[in-house]
Design a protein around this motif. Structure first.
Motif, mmCIF file in Angstrom:
data_model
loop_
_atom_site.group_PDB
_atom_site.id
_atom_site.type_symbol
_atom_site.label_atom_id
_atom_site.label_comp_id
_atom_site.label_asym_id
_atom_site.label_seq_id
_atom_site.Cartn_x
_atom_site.Cartn_y
_atom_site.Cartn_z
ATOM 1 N N ASP A 1 0.808 -1.222 0.000
ATOM 2 C CA ASP A 1 0.000 0.000 0.000
ATOM 3 C C ASP A 1 0.838 1.268 0.000
ATOM 4 O OD1 ASP A 1 -2.345 -1.429 -0.079
ATOM 5 O OD2 ASP A 1 -2.582 -1.475 2.114
ATOM 6 N N THR A 2 2.161 1.120 0.142
ATOM 7 C CA THR A 2 3.007 2.317 0.084
ATOM 8 C C THR A 2 3.269 2.729 -1.363
ATOM 9 O OG1 THR A 2 5.089 1.053 0.078
ATOM 10 C CG2 THR A 2 4.137 1.637 2.231
ATOM 11 N N GLU A 3 2.983 1.822 -2.313
ATOM 12 C CA GLU A 3 3.168 2.142 -3.724
ATOM 13 C C GLU A 3 1.905 2.768 -4.300
ATOM 14 O OE1 GLU A 3 4.654 -0.855 -6.287
ATOM 15 O OE2 GLU A 3 5.891 -1.795 -4.746
ATOM 16 N N GLY A 4 2.088 3.563 -5.354
ATOM 17 C CA GLY A 4 0.949 4.110 -6.066
ATOM 18 C C GLY A 4 0.555 3.212 -7.226
ATOM 19 N N HIS A 5 -0.440 3.633 -7.966
ATOM 20 C CA HIS A 5 -0.848 2.899 -9.156
ATOM 21 C C HIS A 5 0.289 2.887 -10.178
ATOM 22 C CE1 HIS A 5 -4.947 2.892 -7.655
ATOM 23 N NE2 HIS A 5 -4.955 4.209 -7.607
ATOM 24 N N HIS A 6 0.345 1.824 -10.975
ATOM 25 C CA HIS A 6 1.387 1.668 -11.976
ATOM 26 C C HIS A 6 0.738 1.344 -13.311
ATOM 27 C CE1 HIS A 6 4.940 -0.079 -14.010
ATOM 28 N NE2 HIS A 6 5.655 0.604 -13.133
ATOM 29 N N LEU A 7 1.217 1.980 -14.377
ATOM 30 C CA LEU A 7 0.676 1.756 -15.712
ATOM 31 C C LEU A 7 1.719 1.098 -16.604
ATOM 32 C CD1 LEU A 7 -1.531 2.186 -17.895
ATOM 33 C CD2 LEU A 7 -0.503 4.433 -18.338
ATOM 34 N N GLU A 8 1.291 0.131 -17.386
ATOM 35 C CA GLU A 8 2.137 -0.522 -18.380
ATOM 36 C C GLU A 8 1.415 -0.445 -19.729
ATOM 37 O OE1 GLU A 8 3.959 -4.985 -19.389
ATOM 38 O OE2 GLU A 8 2.946 -4.606 -17.479
ATOM 39 N N HIS B 1 3.184 4.742 -22.077
ATOM 40 C CA HIS B 1 3.877 5.045 -20.819
ATOM 41 C C HIS B 1 3.913 3.800 -19.951
ATOM 42 C CE1 HIS B 1 5.031 7.060 -17.076
ATOM 43 N NE2 HIS B 1 3.994 6.492 -16.483
ATOM 44 N N THR B 2 5.076 3.517 -19.393
ATOM 45 C CA THR B 2 5.209 2.480 -18.380
ATOM 46 C C THR B 2 5.916 3.086 -17.182
ATOM 47 O OG1 THR B 2 5.269 0.645 -19.959
ATOM 48 C CG2 THR B 2 6.253 0.254 -17.797
ATOM 49 N N GLY B 3 5.221 3.048 -16.045
ATOM 50 C CA GLY B 3 5.762 3.646 -14.836
ATOM 51 C C GLY B 3 4.648 4.073 -13.910
ATOM 52 N N PRO B 4 4.990 4.793 -12.849
ATOM 53 C CA PRO B 4 3.973 5.241 -11.904
ATOM 54 C C PRO B 4 2.898 6.081 -12.584
ATOM 55 C CG PRO B 4 6.177 5.553 -11.002
ATOM 56 C CD PRO B 4 6.352 5.186 -12.445
ATOM 57 N N LEU B 5 1.655 5.854 -12.189
ATOM 58 C CA LEU B 5 0.538 6.576 -12.810
ATOM 59 C C LEU B 5 0.629 8.072 -12.520
ATOM 60 C CD1 LEU B 5 -1.696 5.254 -14.487
ATOM 61 C CD2 LEU B 5 -3.234 5.535 -12.547
ATOM 62 N N ASP B 6 1.154 8.432 -11.347
ATOM 63 C CA ASP B 6 1.209 9.852 -11.006
ATOM 64 C C ASP B 6 2.336 10.582 -11.732
ATOM 65 O OD1 ASP B 6 3.359 8.824 -9.622
ATOM 66 O OD2 ASP B 6 2.629 9.375 -7.618
ATOM 67 N N LEU B 7 3.158 9.852 -12.494
ATOM 68 C CA LEU B 7 4.188 10.478 -13.322
ATOM 69 C C LEU B 7 3.865 10.367 -14.805
ATOM 70 C CD1 LEU B 7 7.464 9.288 -11.518
ATOM 71 C CD2 LEU B 7 6.227 11.455 -11.226
ATOM 72 N N ALA B 8 2.642 9.953 -15.103
ATOM 73 C CA ALA B 8 2.256 9.729 -16.496
ATOM 74 C C ALA B 8 2.191 11.046 -17.255
ATOM 75 C CB ALA B 8 0.899 9.041 -16.548
ATOM 76 N N PRO B 9 2.599 11.038 -18.541
ATOM 77 C CA PRO B 9 2.524 12.250 -19.360
ATOM 78 C C PRO B 9 1.086 12.593 -19.724
ATOM 79 C CG PRO B 9 3.182 10.386 -20.704
ATOM 80 C CD PRO B 9 3.155 9.886 -19.287
ATOM 81 N N PHE C 1 -16.956 3.866 -7.048
ATOM 82 C CA PHE C 1 -17.278 2.824 -6.071
ATOM 83 C C PHE C 1 -16.883 3.204 -4.638
ATOM 84 C CE2 PHE C 1 -17.069 0.257 -10.022
ATOM 85 C CZ PHE C 1 -18.356 -0.288 -9.981
ATOM 86 N N GLY C 2 -16.402 4.434 -4.459
ATOM 87 C CA GLY C 2 -16.063 4.900 -3.121
ATOM 88 C C GLY C 2 -14.850 4.214 -2.530
ATOM 89 N N VAL C 3 -13.915 3.791 -3.389
ATOM 90 C CA VAL C 3 -12.721 3.073 -2.934
ATOM 91 C C VAL C 3 -11.529 4.032 -2.910
ATOM 92 C CG1 VAL C 3 -11.098 1.213 -3.456
ATOM 93 C CG2 VAL C 3 -13.556 0.874 -3.820
ATOM 94 N N THR C 4 -10.842 4.094 -1.768
ATOM 95 C CA THR C 4 -9.699 5.007 -1.635
ATOM 96 C C THR C 4 -8.418 4.292 -1.210
ATOM 97 O OG1 THR C 4 -10.266 5.471 0.675
ATOM 98 C CG2 THR C 4 -11.207 6.938 -1.013
ATOM 99 N N ASP C 5 -8.522 3.002 -0.843
ATOM 100 C CA ASP C 5 -7.374 2.328 -0.238
ATOM 101 C C ASP C 5 -6.825 1.187 -1.085
ATOM 102 O OD1 ASP C 5 -9.558 0.692 0.015
ATOM 103 O OD2 ASP C 5 -9.148 0.087 2.088
ATOM 104 N N ARG C 6 -7.084 1.197 -2.399
ATOM 105 C CA ARG C 6 -6.595 0.132 -3.265
ATOM 106 C C ARG C 6 -5.645 0.700 -4.299
ATOM 107 N NH1 ARG C 6 -10.027 -4.277 -3.416
ATOM 108 N NH2 ARG C 6 -8.345 -5.260 -4.623
#
Length: 330
Positions: free
Chosen positions: A63-70, A74-82, A99-104
């Motif tokens: 849970d310390t990691e953020g979302h990741h996109l492949e 772009h491949t890398g953290p979602l919060d660094l996506a162009p 869906f009211g989800v904040t912790d996934r």
């Protein structure tokens, strides 16, 4: 049509069920109505079932990691996506918010056969697949309208004020009719087989739309006349789909290309591929989308004929082709 893989759950060592979400969507093209739809004429949207986008969403247990996109972009953290993949970022975050989800946190993989900047609805197709896959990873299912609204949220990031045509087309199994803000499926009287060919040149939709607007400002009566004729062709094409009249549909496609050429939104590349399709005895062929690049759409009599048309198009320089049959009987 968006599909999900339902057999995708696993249990972590802590006993928490983690699902891998999967979903797919497909491309779309405009059958009849490009540019005229901007001035209030109707349009027909065609799903390209064989140009597929698949999204796979895997939970991240840390849970310390953020979302990741492949993805190819772009491949890398979602919060660094162009900026180019911000619609995909929105697909993830908006679905979680729905869906009211904040912790996934998720690893999102996108595999797409739909080329960008070709008028085939790439951004909408990716949004459709990713939103459905995130929902699937949560053990949820989106109803049709909720799914549409999420795709539209992504499309607003991509295009500003989307009509909704792409969002409907990339999840449809049959052609979609658009008129005066109304969107409805079109009944088919028989199967129809189409070939889509990519010129390899990005479409220039904004440039083409602006050029038609300039022509309209200079001579509104002339452009309105072309718009009315394209609108009439769209209505005629809808009738041929309902009646199962492939010959009639092909004739409307040919006539539509001629009118779009008169609006100066075709190009040498598009005209070359249209000519190649017609030389291969296509029932009809036209540019599809904004024009000045992008794709050509051709109508075949059957799958074998489609193979011959596709070969002729590739021989004429098409970068890629897709064959799609709608209304196929089981």
């Amino acid at each position: 049509m968006t599909s999900n893989d339902l057999d995708n759950s696993a249990t972590t060592g802590a006993g928490t069920t983690r699902r891998t979400g999967r979903a797919s969507s497909h491309g779309k093209t405009i059958l009849i109505g490009e540019h005229a739809v901007v001035y209030g004429a109707p349009a027909l949207v065609l799903p390209v079932i064989d140009a597929v986008v698949v999204a796979t969403v895997t939970p991240i247990d840390d849970d310390t990691e953020g979302h990741h996109l492949e993805s190819a972009v772009h491949t890398g953290p979602l919060d660094l996506a162009p900026a180019a993949v911000m619609p995909t970022v929105t697909a993830v975050t908006a679905t979680l918010q729905h869906f009211g989800v904040t912790d996934r946190r998720f690893h999102v993989r996108v595999d797409s056969d739909v080329p960008t900047a070709r008028g085939m609805g790439s951004s909408a197709a990716v949004a459709a697949a990713v939103t459905a896959a995130v929902a699937d990873a949560l053990g949820e299912t989106l109803d049709v309208e909720a799914h549409h609204e999420l795709i539209q949220a992504c499309e607003r990031v991509a295009h500003g004020r989307p009509s909704g045509l792409d969002a409907r087309g990339v999840v449809a199994d049959a052609p979609v009719w658009f008129e005066a803000g109304r969107i409805e499926p079109v009944e088919l009287g028989a199967p129809f087989t189409f070939v889509v060919a990519d010129t390899g040149v990005p479409g220039h939709t904004r440039e083409a739309v602006a050029a038609v607007r300039e022509r309209h400002d200079a001579d509104p009566a002339a452009v309105d006349g072309v718009v009315d004729r394209i609108g009439a062709l769209a209505r005629r094409a809808r009738g041929t789909l309902v009646d199962g009249d492939a010959q009639g549909l092909g004739a409307t496609m040919d006539a539509a290309h001629d009118l779009l050429t008169a609006l100066d939104v075709s190009s040498d590349d598009l005209d070359r591929l249209v000519g190649a399709a017609r030389a291969a005895d296509a029932l009809g062929a036209k540019l599809t989308g904004g024009g000045r690049g992008g794709c050509v759409l051709a109508l075949a009599t059957d799958g074998e004929h489609a193979d011959r048309i596709a070969a002729a198009l590739r021989g004429a320089g098409a970068a890629a082709t897709w064959t799609t049959t709608i209304g196929a009987r089981a």
